[in-house]
Design an enzyme around this catalytic site. Sequence first.
Site, PDB file in Angstrom:
ATOM      1  N   LYS A 146     -31.017  -5.526 -26.425  1.00  0.00           N
ATOM      2  CA  LYS A 146     -29.821  -4.992 -27.074  1.00  0.00           C
ATOM      3  C   LYS A 146     -29.467  -5.766 -28.333  1.00  0.00           C
ATOM      4  O   LYS A 146     -28.971  -5.186 -29.310  1.00  0.00           O
ATOM      5  CB  LYS A 146     -28.650  -4.987 -26.094  1.00  0.00           C
ATOM      6  CG  LYS A 146     -28.810  -3.953 -24.984  1.00  0.00           C
ATOM      7  CD  LYS A 146     -27.552  -3.779 -24.164  1.00  0.00           C
ATOM      8  CE  LYS A 146     -27.724  -2.669 -23.144  1.00  0.00           C
ATOM      9  NZ  LYS A 146     -26.496  -2.426 -22.354  1.00  0.00           N
ATOM     10  N   LYS A 228     -36.729   6.047 -19.929  1.00  0.00           N
ATOM     11  CA  LYS A 228     -35.821   6.585 -18.921  1.00  0.00           C
ATOM     12  C   LYS A 228     -34.773   7.462 -19.577  1.00  0.00           C
ATOM     13  O   LYS A 228     -34.411   7.255 -20.742  1.00  0.00           O
ATOM     14  CB  LYS A 228     -35.116   5.448 -18.173  1.00  0.00           C
ATOM     15  CG  LYS A 228     -35.981   4.679 -17.211  1.00  0.00           C
ATOM     16  CD  LYS A 228     -35.207   3.546 -16.581  1.00  0.00           C
ATOM     17  CE  LYS A 228     -33.982   3.995 -15.826  1.00  0.00           C
ATOM     18  NZ  LYS A 228     -33.255   2.918 -15.166  1.00  0.00           N
ATOM     19  N   LYS A 231     -27.864   7.067 -20.875  1.00  0.00           N
ATOM     20  CA  LYS A 231     -26.558   7.398 -21.459  1.00  0.00           C
ATOM     21  C   LYS A 231     -26.500   7.012 -22.932  1.00  0.00           C
ATOM     22  O   LYS A 231     -25.850   7.676 -23.736  1.00  0.00           O
ATOM     23  CB  LYS A 231     -25.447   6.641 -20.726  1.00  0.00           C
ATOM     24  CG  LYS A 231     -25.097   7.131 -19.340  1.00  0.00           C
ATOM     25  CD  LYS A 231     -23.925   6.291 -18.847  1.00  0.00           C
ATOM     26  CE  LYS A 231     -23.535   6.620 -17.429  1.00  0.00           C
ATOM     27  NZ  LYS A 231     -22.396   5.788 -16.992  1.00  0.00           N
TER      28      LYS A 231
END
Length: 361
Positions: A146, A228, A231
């Site tokens: 991140k 994957k 969101k």
Amino acid sequence: MIRFKAHLLLTHMKKFVNSSGQQIRHYSDHKISFPQRIFSGIQPTGTLHLGNYFGAVQTWSALQNKGEDVIFCIVDLHSITIKQKHKDLKENIQLMAASLLACGIDPQKSILFQQSQVPEHTQLAWVLTCLCTVNRLNHMPTYVEKCAELKQSPTGLFLYPVLQAADILLYKATHIPAGLDQIHNINLANHLTQLFNNKFDKIFPIPQLLPQDESAGKVKSLKDPSKKMSKSDLDSNSKIEITDPPEVIVRKCKKALTDCTSAVTYDPENRPAVSNLITLHALCTNQLPQDICTQVKHLNTGQYKLLLADVLVEKFKPIRDEIEYLMKSKEHLEKVLLDGSIRAQAIAVETWDEVKSKIGF
């Protein structure tokens, strides 16, 4: 890749019958016995998508309905570690609560609560932070990944895994239902548990990963099957949310990536995109992928996408309708979360008092 099998966990469990005749499973760790308890949390960021539903919430509901001691947390403290529209946070918390209830989480059978309503989470997190090292956190994969996308790294993102460990330890959870992508965070929780137990007293069980269904963990992005379903993906067509209306589901299925072969076949290695669609179909209908391929052998991939859309619409319509109903009953949602938080805090306070006594507060 290491495969975690549920039967390996059984070696750490034993059963006994209490005075009422009810069977209670206990978790054994170094000759210390703890009641088996399952904990899991989910962030109130965005709507649940199919990966969340099949990979987590469906498993939670099954564990709850089996009579396990389960605690589910809407981790709003975690949600503010990255940039978001904070004015929407309360609405997102309510939407997540409504979504979990609509997906089968029963507050009479489990504890469902809001993390920030139980202050002991942050208190225990600070104790664990003082045991953890910067070097250990620097190597956490999620932090590294991140931060690569950010100009500046928030301290909250750095300390996120410690708070997650505190979430687990506060309820003396023995098992954590999660995918293999969470193994590093579970390992950190194990590490911090051992540090605390060795330095002060053995008051915490070593939490174990409770494997999710392998096929459910294979729900991939509709636009990139190497990733994957997520969101955080900026491409809305990469994921189908459980609140998507029928026309949106149809549109996303139409735009889902396939390949230049028109036949519908299940081959995850050579045809990952088409196989991902078949996996979704199998999860919705409890069928084997090969059986689905046999049933639709007369369809090309374009026609199959429309069939899959119909399956998804039928599967999630009752859930979507229930979410819409619950979102009109905000007072009910607030009461559910308040009641759950009261029950959760009763456990948390007891643990925190024990921690304070051990470390000298």
